[in-house]
Structures are given as structure tokens and as C-alpha cells.
Write an enzyme that holds these catalytic residues in place. Structure first.
Site, PDB file in Angstrom:
ATOM      1  N   ASP A   9     -64.465 -52.346  20.541  1.00  0.00           N
ATOM      2  CA  ASP A   9     -63.459 -53.053  19.752  1.00  0.00           C
ATOM      3  C   ASP A   9     -62.047 -52.762  20.250  1.00  0.00           C
ATOM      4  O   ASP A   9     -61.163 -53.619  20.170  1.00  0.00           O
ATOM      5  CB  ASP A   9     -63.581 -52.665  18.277  1.00  0.00           C
ATOM      6  CG  ASP A   9     -64.778 -53.325  17.600  1.00  0.00           C
ATOM      7  OD1 ASP A   9     -65.219 -54.381  18.089  1.00  0.00           O
ATOM      8  OD2 ASP A   9     -65.263 -52.789  16.590  1.00  0.00           O
ATOM      9  N   ASP A  34     -48.607 -39.912   3.227  1.00  0.00           N
ATOM     10  CA  ASP A  34     -48.745 -39.791   4.682  1.00  0.00           C
ATOM     11  C   ASP A  34     -48.511 -41.119   5.384  1.00  0.00           C
ATOM     12  O   ASP A  34     -48.659 -41.201   6.613  1.00  0.00           O
ATOM     13  CB  ASP A  34     -50.146 -39.274   5.042  1.00  0.00           C
ATOM     14  CG  ASP A  34     -50.286 -37.774   4.844  1.00  0.00           C
ATOM     15  OD1 ASP A  34     -49.316 -37.153   4.377  1.00  0.00           O
ATOM     16  OD2 ASP A  34     -51.366 -37.227   5.146  1.00  0.00           O
ATOM     17  N   TYR A  70     -59.570 -48.915  10.094  1.00  0.00           N
ATOM     18  CA  TYR A  70     -58.851 -47.775   9.516  1.00  0.00           C
ATOM     19  C   TYR A  70     -58.700 -47.934   8.005  1.00  0.00           C
ATOM     20  O   TYR A  70     -58.832 -46.974   7.235  1.00  0.00           O
ATOM     21  CB  TYR A  70     -57.491 -47.674  10.198  1.00  0.00           C
ATOM     22  CG  TYR A  70     -56.749 -46.372  10.013  1.00  0.00           C
ATOM     23  CD1 TYR A  70     -57.392 -45.204   9.635  1.00  0.00           C
ATOM     24  CD2 TYR A  70     -55.376 -46.312  10.256  1.00  0.00           C
ATOM     25  CE1 TYR A  70     -56.696 -44.013   9.491  1.00  0.00           C
ATOM     26  CE2 TYR A  70     -54.671 -45.131  10.122  1.00  0.00           C
ATOM     27  CZ  TYR A  70     -55.336 -43.985   9.736  1.00  0.00           C
ATOM     28  OH  TYR A  70     -54.644 -42.812   9.599  1.00  0.00           O
ATOM     29  N   SER A  71     -58.433 -49.147   7.564  1.00  0.00           N
ATOM     30  CA  SER A  71     -58.276 -49.436   6.144  1.00  0.00           C
ATOM     31  C   SER A  71     -59.517 -49.043   5.353  1.00  0.00           C
ATOM     32  O   SER A  71     -59.426 -48.483   4.256  1.00  0.00           O
ATOM     33  CB  SER A  71     -57.978 -50.930   5.955  1.00  0.00           C
ATOM     34  OG  SER A  71     -58.019 -51.300   4.598  1.00  0.00           O
ATOM     35  N   LEU A  72     -60.692 -49.339   5.902  1.00  0.00           N
ATOM     36  CA  LEU A  72     -61.952 -48.989   5.238  1.00  0.00           C
ATOM     37  C   LEU A  72     -62.077 -47.474   5.090  1.00  0.00           C
ATOM     38  O   LEU A  72     -62.478 -46.966   4.035  1.00  0.00           O
ATOM     39  CB  LEU A  72     -63.128 -49.547   6.036  1.00  0.00           C
ATOM     40  CG  LEU A  72     -64.529 -49.273   5.484  1.00  0.00           C
ATOM     41  CD1 LEU A  72     -64.752 -50.038   4.189  1.00  0.00           C
ATOM     42  CD2 LEU A  72     -65.592 -49.660   6.501  1.00  0.00           C
ATOM     43  N   SER A  73     -61.716 -46.743   6.139  1.00  0.00           N
ATOM     44  CA  SER A  73     -61.795 -45.279   6.100  1.00  0.00           C
ATOM     45  C   SER A  73     -60.862 -44.691   5.047  1.00  0.00           C
ATOM     46  O   SER A  73     -61.130 -43.620   4.497  1.00  0.00           O
ATOM     47  CB  SER A  73     -61.437 -44.700   7.474  1.00  0.00           C
ATOM     48  OG  SER A  73     -62.318 -45.162   8.470  1.00  0.00           O
ATOM     49  N   GLN A 109     -52.847 -48.663  19.069  1.00  0.00           N
ATOM     50  CA  GLN A 109     -52.672 -48.754  20.521  1.00  0.00           C
ATOM     51  C   GLN A 109     -51.222 -48.895  20.955  1.00  0.00           C
ATOM     52  O   GLN A 109     -50.857 -48.470  22.044  1.00  0.00           O
ATOM     53  CB  GLN A 109     -53.484 -49.937  21.059  1.00  0.00           C
ATOM     54  CG  GLN A 109     -54.990 -49.780  20.866  1.00  0.00           C
ATOM     55  CD  GLN A 109     -55.768 -50.974  21.384  1.00  0.00           C
ATOM     56  OE1 GLN A 109     -55.227 -52.062  21.582  1.00  0.00           O
ATOM     57  NE2 GLN A 109     -57.055 -50.790  21.609  1.00  0.00           N
TER      58      GLN A 109
END
EC number: 2.7.1.23
Length: 294
Positions: free
Chosen positions: A73, A177, A190-193, A249
Site C-alpha cells: 500500500d 498527541d 492509521y485512523s483505524l488504529s 510519507q
């Protein structure tokens, strides 16, 4: 082969043995079938291809009808931020880990790819975000994000303070944070995590997900994707190395007192999938959801 695609770009994961094998096989397969094959310069160098059809991502976007991205991805995201500026279809062969955006298996990609090349495929467009940093009213930097734009501190385990405005209306101030602003595409990343909701790709929505807020009442919120999100960074922050990260990135430097504007980009990523593609099958497979009971 009578195909809607005449010129095909190969983009990949340099110096990855598995990706190189797939790219070599694709190059041979496509050239023997009469397609004009363009190769990303980094990939061409690795594979030892040196001719006039070697070019950078912008040139590929200008000339290709279809781009095949071989990798994970991360490779797809890097290519997508550039290719979204052009009317080029994109499909991926997974040589990474999860592969939410890279549909095709490296073990049996030829049959579904042949179906796509013959014009039998599903097509969809995914919107991107544009993030811009302003300092004293002057635009300092900007970039696109397929998955998410994230405001975060430069120091580890160091909270920052900022205010959030939606379409000019104050929503809240926060000490945390940072905050994630994610597209439906990025809602499985990242949002899901961070505890955000999964948004199906066709939704015209974005989600704001606080990162470890110093409060018990702050929760993720889903907004209309046409909203403009403004983050006003407190001038009292002691961290002068804050950043906005686009897809993990590309980073934009943020100083105390800066303003960040995040909005829907005019550019869209054109993805093509095999006819048997199912978004919910992808979720079930990648996230380990339960299978049918009967």
C-alpha cells in the site's frame, strides 16, 4: 488483444526480490501482447531496462492509460499522489503486507489482469485531501494525501495544543498527541488504529480522530468531505518541530502559531478492480473478520 488500454506503466518496489520477479514477468507478458510498456525509472534501473520508455511518475501519468503498481500500500500511496493528477487508471499487485489497495495476488495475477485488459473490470474514484501550512498568512507548503493528513509533535510523547475549526466555526480546542484527518480510503489505515470508524469508499465523508487527547470526552467525528478543516496551532507550544504528515510519507514543517488548512482535493485516484472485487471481502480478509456461519 482488443483493449481499452494501449499504453501501460509499470511502477514498483525497487530492490524487492518478489516485486522484481513480478515486474519482469509483467514486462514480458505485456510487450509480447503488443502493449506499449512504460517503466518507472527506479524500477527500470533495478531490472536493467534502459530505453526511451523509461520515465518518472509525472511522465508516466501524462502518457499511460493504465498504471500497474507492484508492491504494498505504501508504494500505491506514493504513486497515487502523483497519478491522481492525471486521467490514468491504476491497479495493484500486492507485494507488501496488508494490501488494501493492491488487489491482485502475486501468485495468480495474470487471469484477473487479462480480464481487466480486455475491458472487464470495476472502476471507482477515490478523493484525496490537500493539506497546506500557513505562517503569518503566507502559504509555506502543501501536499496531497490519499489516506490521511496528520498533525503531530516532533518530540516523542510530547503533547501539543491546537484549535479545530470546521468551515470557519470553532469546534474545540485540544491538548493531545495530534489529530488524524482521514479519507474513506484512509479509514482502514492509521485512523483505524487510533479508534476511528471505517468509512466505505463511496461515502463523501472524512473523519477526524484525536490522538491520545488529554480528556475523556473527545471522540472521533465524521464530517461532510466538502468541509474545510482548519487547525490553529497554539503559539504557546514549546515544540518547534511539529509536522503535518501526508500518508506517512511526506512531511510539512509546522511552527507554533501556524495554521493548517485541510480540504478535499480536486484530484481523484482512478482505481480499477477485477469483476469479482468486493470491498467487504477485502475487509473480512485483511482484518480477520468472521466468515459466514451457514
Amino acid at each position: 488483444m482488443d483493449s481499452p488500454f494501449k499504453t501501460i506503466a509499470l511502477i514498483g518496489k525497487p530492490h524487492h526480490e518478489g516485486a522484481n520477479q513480478t515486474l519482469t514477468g509483467l514486462h514480458q507478458y505485456l510487450t509480447t501482447r503488443g502493449f506499449k510498456v512504460l517503466v518507472e525509472s527506479r524500477v527500470a534501473h533495478t531490472l536493467g531496462i534502459m530505453d526511451e520508455n523509461v520515465m518518472d511518475l509525472v511522465q508516466l501519468g501524462e502518457q499511460a492509460d493504465l498504471a500497474i503498481v507492484v508492491g504494498g500500500d505504501g508504494n500505491m500511496l506514493g504513486a497515487a499522489r502523483v497519478l491522481s493528477r492525471f486521467d490514468v487508471a491504476v491497479i495493484g499487485v500486492n507485494r507488501g503486507n496488508l494490501g488494501f489497495l493492491t488487489d491482485l495476488s502475486p501468485q495468480d495475477y495474470l487471469l484477473p489482469l487479462e480480464q481487466v485488459l480486455s475491458g472487464h473490470y470495476k472502476s471507482e474514484h477515490r478523493f484525496l485531501l490537500e493539506a497546506a501550512v500557513y505562517r503569518h498568512g503566507e502559504r509555506k507548503s502543501s501536499n496531497l494525501a490519499v489516506n490521511e493528513a496528520v498533525l503531530h509533535p516532533g518530540k516523542i510523547a510530547h503533547m501539543i495544543e491546537f484549535e479545530v475549526y470546521i468551515d470557519g466555526s470553532f469546534m474545540y480546542s485540544q491538548r493531545s498527541d495530534g489529530i488524524i484527518v482521514a479519507t474513506p480510503t484512509g479509514s482502514t489505515a492509521y485512523s483505524l488504529s487510533a479508534g476511528g470508524a471505517i468509512l466505505t469508499p463511496k461515502l463523501n465523508a472524512i473523519t477526524l480522530v484525536p490522538m491520545f487527547p488529554h480528556t475523556l470526552s473527545s471522540r472521533p467525528i465524521v464530517l461532510d468531505a466538502d468541509s474545510e478543516v482548519r487547525l490553529l496551532v497554539s503559539p504557546d507550544n514549546q515544540d518547534d518541530a511539529m509536522q503535518v504528515s501526508c500518508d506517512g510519507q511526506v512531511t510539512l514543517a509546522v511552527h507554533p502559531g501556524d495554521e493548517i488548512l485541510i480540504k478535499k482535493s480536486k484530484h481523484k485516484l482512478h482505481l480499477v478492480h477485477p469483476l469479482d472485487y468486493s470491498y467487504f471481502h477485502v475487509l473480512r480478509n485483511k482484518l480477520g473478520w468472521g466468515s459466514k456461519l451457514f
